[in-house]
Structure formats: structure tokens, C-alpha cells
Design a protein around this motif. Sequence first.
Motif, PDB file in Angstrom:
ATOM      1  N   THR A 150      -4.648  16.373   7.226  1.00 24.96           N
ATOM      2  CA  THR A 150      -5.594  15.471   6.575  1.00 24.96           C
ATOM      3  C   THR A 150      -4.962  14.095   6.433  1.00 24.96           C
ATOM      4  OG1 THR A 150      -4.828  16.127   4.391  1.00 24.96           O
ATOM      5  CG2 THR A 150      -6.745  17.283   5.250  1.00 24.96           C
ATOM      6  N   LYS A 151      -5.815  13.098   6.432  1.00 22.09           N
ATOM      7  CA  LYS A 151      -5.367  11.720   6.185  1.00 22.09           C
ATOM      8  C   LYS A 151      -6.138  11.207   4.988  1.00 22.09           C
ATOM      9  CE  LYS A 151      -4.374  10.204  10.894  1.00 22.09           C
ATOM     10  NZ  LYS A 151      -4.729   9.219  11.931  1.00 22.09           N
ATOM     11  N   VAL A 152      -5.495  10.355   4.203  1.00 15.88           N
ATOM     12  CA  VAL A 152      -6.163   9.717   3.072  1.00 15.88           C
ATOM     13  C   VAL A 152      -6.385   8.267   3.457  1.00 15.88           C
ATOM     14  CG1 VAL A 152      -6.026   9.128   0.635  1.00 15.88           C
ATOM     15  CG2 VAL A 152      -5.021  11.251   1.454  1.00 15.88           C
ATOM     16  N   ARG A 153      -7.630   7.878   3.525  1.00 17.05           N
ATOM     17  CA  ARG A 153      -7.950   6.494   3.872  1.00 17.05           C
ATOM     18  C   ARG A 153      -8.280   5.722   2.594  1.00 17.05           C
ATOM     19  NH1 ARG A 153      -8.343   6.302   9.299  1.00 17.05           N
ATOM     20  NH2 ARG A 153      -9.234   8.052  10.457  1.00 17.05           N
ATOM     21  N   ALA A 154      -7.709   4.539   2.451  1.00 20.90           N
ATOM     22  CA  ALA A 154      -8.022   3.687   1.304  1.00 20.90           C
ATOM     23  C   ALA A 154      -9.199   2.799   1.696  1.00 20.90           C
ATOM     24  CB  ALA A 154      -6.818   2.834   0.929  1.00 20.90           C
ATOM     25  N   LEU A 155     -10.359   3.024   1.106  1.00 21.63           N
ATOM     26  CA  LEU A 155     -11.523   2.191   1.379  1.00 21.63           C
ATOM     27  C   LEU A 155     -11.395   0.862   0.640  1.00 21.63           C
ATOM     28  CD1 LEU A 155     -14.307   4.914   1.098  1.00 21.63           C
ATOM     29  CD2 LEU A 155     -13.145   4.101   3.152  1.00 21.63           C
ATOM     30  N   SER A 156     -10.856   0.927  -0.576  1.00 22.18           N
ATOM     31  CA  SER A 156     -10.556  -0.282  -1.341  1.00 22.18           C
ATOM     32  C   SER A 156      -9.432   0.039  -2.317  1.00 22.18           C
ATOM     33  CB  SER A 156     -11.792  -0.788  -2.088  1.00 22.18           C
ATOM     34  OG  SER A 156     -12.227   0.166  -3.008  1.00 22.18           O
ATOM     35  N   THR A 157      -8.653  -0.970  -2.664  1.00 26.32           N
ATOM     36  CA  THR A 157      -7.535  -0.775  -3.595  1.00 26.32           C
ATOM     37  C   THR A 157      -7.240  -2.083  -4.317  1.00 26.32           C
ATOM     38  OG1 THR A 157      -5.266   0.013  -3.804  1.00 26.32           O
ATOM     39  CG2 THR A 157      -5.770  -1.251  -1.840  1.00 26.32           C
ATOM     40  N   ASP A 158      -6.685  -1.969  -5.511  1.00 27.27           N
ATOM     41  CA  ASP A 158      -6.345  -3.167  -6.285  1.00 27.27           C
ATOM     42  C   ASP A 158      -4.877  -3.207  -6.679  1.00 27.27           C
ATOM     43  OD1 ASP A 158      -6.372  -1.117  -8.065  1.00 27.27           O
ATOM     44  OD2 ASP A 158      -7.782  -2.038  -9.469  1.00 27.27           O
ATOM     45  N   SER A 159      -4.062  -2.252  -6.154  1.00 27.56           N
ATOM     46  CA  SER A 159      -2.644  -2.246  -6.501  1.00 27.56           C
ATOM     47  C   SER A 159      -1.788  -2.038  -5.260  1.00 27.56           C
ATOM     48  CB  SER A 159      -2.348  -1.159  -7.526  1.00 27.56           C
ATOM     49  OG  SER A 159      -2.623   0.100  -6.971  1.00 27.56           O
ATOM     50  N   ALA A 160      -0.570  -2.548  -5.308  1.00 29.28           N
ATOM     51  CA  ALA A 160       0.365  -2.429  -4.187  1.00 29.28           C
ATOM     52  C   ALA A 160       1.746  -2.092  -4.725  1.00 29.28           C
ATOM     53  CB  ALA A 160       0.425  -3.737  -3.398  1.00 29.28           C
ATOM     54  N   ASN A 161       2.487  -1.284  -3.968  1.00 33.77           N
ATOM     55  CA  ASN A 161       3.880  -0.996  -4.298  1.00 33.77           C
ATOM     56  C   ASN A 161       4.728  -2.070  -3.631  1.00 33.77           C
ATOM     57  OD1 ASN A 161       3.066   1.473  -5.505  1.00 33.77           O
ATOM     58  ND2 ASN A 161       2.968   2.389  -3.491  1.00 33.77           N
ATOM     59  N   VAL A 162       5.265  -2.984  -4.435  1.00 32.58           N
ATOM     60  CA  VAL A 162       5.991  -4.141  -3.902  1.00 32.58           C
ATOM     61  C   VAL A 162       7.488  -3.921  -4.087  1.00 32.58           C
ATOM     62  CG1 VAL A 162       6.297  -6.634  -4.035  1.00 32.58           C
ATOM     63  CG2 VAL A 162       4.053  -5.641  -4.454  1.00 32.58           C
ATOM     64  N   ALA A 163       8.228  -4.006  -2.973  1.00 37.47           N
ATOM     65  CA  ALA A 163       9.685  -3.881  -3.015  1.00 37.47           C
ATOM     66  C   ALA A 163      10.280  -5.237  -3.389  1.00 37.47           C
ATOM     67  CB  ALA A 163      10.212  -3.417  -1.664  1.00 37.47           C
ATOM     68  N   THR A 164      11.014  -5.272  -4.504  1.00 37.15           N
ATOM     69  CA  THR A 164      11.681  -6.492  -4.958  1.00 37.15           C
ATOM     70  C   THR A 164      13.183  -6.249  -4.976  1.00 37.15           C
ATOM     71  OG1 THR A 164      11.576  -5.839  -7.272  1.00 37.15           O
ATOM     72  CG2 THR A 164       9.687  -7.062  -6.417  1.00 37.15           C
TER      73      THR A 164
END
Length: 124
Positions: free
Chosen positions: A51-65
Motif C-alpha cells: 500500500t502507498k499513502v498519498r498526501a492529498l493536502s498537508t500543512d506540516s513538514a518535517n524540516v531538518a535543521t
Amino acid sequence: MKDQGRSPKKRTGGRRRTVRKKRLHELGHSPTETRVGETSLKVVEARGGETKVRALSTDSANVATDDGVVTATIENVIENSANPNYVRRNIITKGAIIETAEGRARVTSRPGQSGQVNAVLDSN
């Protein structure tokens, strides 16, 4: 790269007749254009029972700092080399530059394939 089936052209340049229609596993899918907005996911079946999970819309991101990975809010899309019209429509693809609460970040994941937005802070 996904195999698209036999080429309709021979080595000599001549044409091949189609032997049959496409099989179910040879069919493609329309691209999932992940937009900026309230998180909405869709689970689809992939080849081999996966199975694949498709993001249709999102408001957050995992940002590497420098301090580690931070979950940041996505404000909008600044630049997208895949398609200039995606900037106007706020569509996120791999390589897109997004404006987050942490600053400008470049998307390193494929949200339409993995269902999440991973990014690294952009140096520019």
C-alpha cells in the motif's frame, strides 16, 4: 524506473503491431498533486499487495535543521522547478521550495508517494 512495456518501434525503425491491451499492473495513475492545506491522506494499493499513502493536502513538514528535525507549519510554496504553475496553485512536489515557520526549505520526499513532507533548510 517503471517498465512501460514493449516499444511500438523495432530496432530498424519499423512499427510493431500491438499484441494485446494493457494489463492491470501495466496501468499508470494520475499524479497526486499535494496541496497546502488541512492534512488529507489517501491509501492506495500498489503492486505486490503493498500500500502507498498519498498526501492529498498537508500543512506540516518535517524540516531538518542544525539542531535536529523539527515539525514546522507550511505557509506556502515559493518555487517549484517541476512546473511554474504549481507555485500559483500551492502544489508540493519533490524539489519544491516551501516557506515554513522555520524558514525556506527544500522538499526532499515525494508527498504523493510517501504521504509526508520531509525538507531541509534552504541555504539561499
